[in-house]
Scaffold this active site. Structure first.
Site: not given
Ligand code: XBP
Ligand code: MG
Length: 255
Positions: A10, A12
């Protein structure tokens, strides 16, 4: 016990602790730029993280909080157009923050990626985030490029996490099945997606996700750890391991 053929990360919250000081701040900057009287506090943003995807999060906020939108937004088509524009502005601010070096990698990430690459374990990404945001993070925080042979991002699949779609896409692009791989996640939503795709999953929690439900995860730790900065184990068996390395992932994979 055999090594996994690939690790699927993953982005973020997992590669970098970027929600509070990265995405959240960029959302607020975009709100200011578009003269909206919205502001997402650190605490409030935590409650919005149950909604995966920036555009989906904005829509949920409008619909569940009755947030004021500009007068020209009337129809569903106009609402979509407004959200897309606002999210585009947020992406620009987010990429600016990354370029300023404000978002560091989490402990143990570079060490584990380096070990995996040297051992021929393939590397992939499965993220809810938009592709430009995922690419920008990888390019800014990881030295020397080309770490991930596959990037599966939220906008490439019909349903975002907790649906398994983005993990299924990563597996398809790798040409592997779930039993060949291990996923690394940070959130309850992401963990549900990885497990629904059939993957053994290691969870590295952060400030927003500690205390969440991680049913079915093989291992839950505070971070991947470093030799000189061992992890804290929140759930699961690690034997003598003090940080997440391929030896431990071999056990997870075979467990
Ligand atoms: C985490 C999320 C994302 C970010 C925002 O994604 O929920 O929505 O908060 O990103 P992951 P965007 O942990 O699956 O990587 O604004 O680019 O949607
Ligand atoms: Mg995440």
């Amino acid at each position: 016990m055999i090594l996994p053929k690939a690790l699927i990360f993953d982005v973020d919250g997992t590669l970098a602790d970027n929600e509070r000081d990265g995405h959240r701040v960029a959302f607020n900057q975009a709100f200011d730029e578009m003269e909206l009287d919205w502001c997402w506090s650190e605490n409030f943003y935590g409650s919005l993280l149950k909604i995966g995807g920036g555009k989906e999060r904005i829509r949920y906020y409008i619909e569940s909080n009755g947030a004021t939108v500009p007068n020209w937004v009337g129809s569903e088509e106009q609402l979509s157009q407004f959200i897309t524009g606002l999210h585009r502005a947020k992406t620009a601010f987010y990429c600016e923050r990354l370029a300023q070096g404000l978002i560091p990698l989490r402990p143990g990430v570079l060490r584990l990626l380096t070990e995996a690459r040297a051992a021929g374990v393939r590397l992939a990404i499965a993220t809810t985030s938009a592709l430009p945001n995922a690419m920008a993070l990888v390019e800014q925080v990881l030295p020397d490029g080309d770490w991930f042979e596959v990037i599966a991002a939220g906008d490439m699949v019909p349903a975002k996490k907790p649906a398994p779609d983005v993990y299924c896409l990563a597996l398809e692009k790798l040409g592997l099945v779930a039993a060949d791989c291990v996923a690394i996640e940070d959130s309850p939503v992401g963990t549900r997606a990885a497990i629904a795709a059939g993957l053994k999953t290691v969870v590295t929690v952060n400030g927003y996700t500690a205390g969440g439900e991680f049913d079915g995860a093989s291992l839950v730790v505070n971070d991947l750890g470093e030799p000189e900065l061992p992890f804290t184990v929140l759930a699961g068996e690690v034997g003598e391991s003090r940080y997440v390395d391929l030896a431990l992932l071999r056990q997870v994979h075979s467990g």
